[in-house]
Design an enzyme around this catalytic site. Structure first.
Site, short mmCIF file in Angstrom:
data_model
loop_
_atom_site.label_atom_id
_atom_site.label_comp_id
_atom_site.label_asym_id
_atom_site.label_seq_id
_atom_site.Cartn_x
_atom_site.Cartn_y
_atom_site.Cartn_z
N TYR A 49 -2.34 -0.03 10.72
CA TYR A 49 -2.38 -0.32 9.21
C TYR A 49 -0.92 0.25 8.48
O TYR A 49 -0.15 -0.66 7.91
CB TYR A 49 -3.19 0.37 8.57
CG TYR A 49 -3.56 -0.15 6.90
CD1 TYR A 49 -4.06 -1.30 6.69
CD2 TYR A 49 -3.24 1.04 6.05
CE1 TYR A 49 -4.24 -1.73 5.39
CE2 TYR A 49 -3.30 0.53 4.78
CZ TYR A 49 -3.93 -0.57 4.16
OH TYR A 49 -4.09 -1.05 2.99
N SER A 77 0.72 -1.23 0.10
CA SER A 77 0.06 -0.16 0.10
C SER A 77 0.91 1.26 -0.07
O SER A 77 2.12 1.13 0.50
CB SER A 77 -0.77 0.10 1.24
OG SER A 77 -1.35 1.21 1.41
N1 LIG Z 1 -8.60 -0.65 -0.74
C1 LIG Z 1 -7.71 0.17 -0.54
O1 LIG Z 1 -7.68 1.41 -0.52
C2 LIG Z 1 -6.21 -0.62 -0.59
C3 LIG Z 1 -5.04 0.56 -0.71
C4 LIG Z 1 -3.91 -0.25 -0.71
C5 LIG Z 1 -3.61 -1.56 -0.32
N2 LIG Z 1 -4.72 -2.12 -0.19
C6 LIG Z 1 -4.66 -3.64 0.18
O2 LIG Z 1 -5.35 -4.65 -0.72
C7 LIG Z 1 -5.66 -5.74 -0.27
C8 LIG Z 1 -6.87 -6.11 -0.49
O3 LIG Z 1 -7.98 -5.35 -0.09
P1 LIG Z 1 -9.11 -4.96 -0.49
O4 LIG Z 1 -9.09 -3.16 -0.48
O5 LIG Z 1 -9.20 -5.50 -2.04
O6 LIG Z 1 -10.38 -5.33 0.41
P2 LIG Z 1 -11.38 -6.06 0.20
O7 LIG Z 1 -12.05 -6.22 1.68
O8 LIG Z 1 -12.51 -5.87 -0.80
O9 LIG Z 1 -10.89 -7.69 -0.07
C9 LIG Z 1 -9.91 -8.35 0.96
C10 LIG Z 1 -10.42 -9.76 0.82
O10 LIG Z 1 -9.65 -10.36 2.08
C11 LIG Z 1 -10.35 -11.20 2.75
N3 LIG Z 1 -9.75 -11.49 3.96
C12 LIG Z 1 -9.76 -10.57 4.99
N4 LIG Z 1 -9.19 -11.22 6.07
C13 LIG Z 1 -9.28 -12.66 5.90
C14 LIG Z 1 -8.55 -13.53 6.76
N5 LIG Z 1 -8.34 -13.47 7.88
N6 LIG Z 1 -8.40 -14.79 6.07
C15 LIG Z 1 -8.96 -15.02 4.48
N7 LIG Z 1 -9.24 -13.84 3.85
C16 LIG Z 1 -9.51 -12.78 4.64
C17 LIG Z 1 -11.72 -10.74 2.78
O11 LIG Z 1 -12.84 -11.61 2.99
C18 LIG Z 1 -11.96 -10.24 1.31
O12 LIG Z 1 -12.41 -11.06 0.32
C19 LIG Z 1 -5.23 -5.46 1.21
O13 LIG Z 1 -3.82 -6.13 1.40
C20 LIG Z 1 -5.23 -4.13 1.52
O14 LIG Z 1 -4.48 -3.78 2.87
C21 LIG Z 1 -6.12 -1.78 -0.28
#
Ligand SMILES: NC(=O)c1ccc[n+]([C@@H]2O[C@H](COP(=O)([O-])OP(=O)(O)OC[C@H]3O[C@@H](n4cnc5c(N)ncnc54)[C@H](O)[C@@H]3O)[C@@H](O)[C@H]2O)c1
Length: 261
Positions: free
Chosen positions: A156, A143
């Site tokens: 985070y 991120s």
């Molecule tokens: N959305 C943002 O702004 C953003 C920005 C930078 C980085 N990220 C990173 O992207 C990655 C994906 O996040 P996203 O934004 O797509 O969110 P999201 O919630 O849409 O997807 C995350 C997925 O991870 C699964 N998950 C969470 N905890 C879990 C666990 N303990 N065991 C198994 N599955 C689990 C959830 O069920 C979900 O399907 C993360 O690492 C997040 O930190 C997100």
């Protein structure tokens, strides 16, 4: 173009958001994907959409045996693993350190670090032997919070810095056999969850507010969607990146050139 024809990918957190978009992109280019996620409903949808190209394992990234089960399924079904994508994650909702009680701080630390950091350790370890056999590669979803303050709160931000440290050390230890890289998305409109111990300390923004604030903060003024990051993952996973390891591709609308304005 089918760059990933015959390639088997193991990805965590593929039932939603960025992981789901990346899963679809690998499959579109001929790959097969094994997903570990805790969302039964999300996994059901994935299976309906992608059929035999996807294997869905319901489980928790904080449990090592669930990764082992996923790796076994990938190998039994598709014969191997070529690429591991560590992606499942949770958020702290920008909770302010000073406002949070010690009890909530401790509970949030355990939950968030177990998922965001230990989950990446476990997935890397469980897939390592297969990646050695295939001379494969790993990609971590990190991120902008892995570089800068205010991409989240302390939990985070610290967890995303830790993921980059893990990625760099693994890239060092596993060269020349296995490349290890990361993609750093900026604020993206997904369902990213705030861990329960911190929920009383945060304001949950609606989608419109979120989009506005994301747009305002990056020079390209994009409220990013999960699909915006696909290209970075596919490049790092492909042979076109055979000379790249220990690197992070920032897919964040240009946070590094934000300046002081
Ligand atoms: N959305 C943002 O702004 C953003 C920005 C930078 C980085 N990220 C990173 O992207 C990655 C994906 O996040 P996203 O934004 O797509 O969110 P999201 O919630 O849409 O997807 C995350 C997925 O991870 C699964 N998950 C969470 N905890 C879990 C666990 N303990 N065991 C198994 N599955 C689990 C959830 O069920 C979900 O399907 C993360 O690492 C997040 O930190 C997100």
């Amino acid at each position: 173009m089918e760059r990933f024809s015959g390639k088997s990918i193991y990805l965590t957190g593929g039932a939603s958001g960025i992981g789901r978009a990346v899963t679809g992109a690998f499959i579109k280019e001929g790959g097969t994907v094994t997903i570990l996620d805790r969302s039964a409903a999300g996994l059901k949808e994935l299976k309906q959409q992608f059929g035999e190209a996807v294997q869905c394992i319901e489980g928790d990234v904080t449990i090592y045996e669930d990764h082992v089960r996923s790796v076994q399924t990938a190998v039994e079904t598709y014969g191997k693993i070529d690429i591991f994508v560590a992606n499942a994650g949770v958020f702290d909702g920008f909770a302010k350190f000073e406002n949070v009680t010690p009890e909530a701080m401790s509970a949030a630390y355990d939950l968030l670090f177990n998922i965001n950091v230990k989950g990446y350790f476990y997935g890397s370890k469980a897939s390592l032997a297969e990646l050695r056999k295939s001379s494969g590669n790993m990609i971590f979803t990190v991120s902008g919070a892995g570089f800068y303050p205010d991409g989240g709160g302390v939990w985070y931000t610290a967890s995303k810095h830790a993921q980059i440290g893990l990625m760099r050390q693994l890239a060092f230890e596993l060269a020349p056999a296995i490349r290890v890289n990361a993609v750093a998305p900026g604020g993206t409109l997904t369902a990213l969850h705030v861990v329960p111990p911190l929920q009383p300390f945060v304001t949950i923004a609606d989608k419109e507010m979120k989009a506005k604030s994301i747009k305002k903060r990056n020079p390209l003024q994009i409220a990013m969607s999960s699909e915006d990051h696909i290209g970075a993952y596919l490049l790092l996973a492909s042979d076109q990146a055979r000379a790249i390891t220990g690197e992070v591709i920032s897919s964040d609308g240009g946070l590094a050139i934000r300046g002081l304005g």
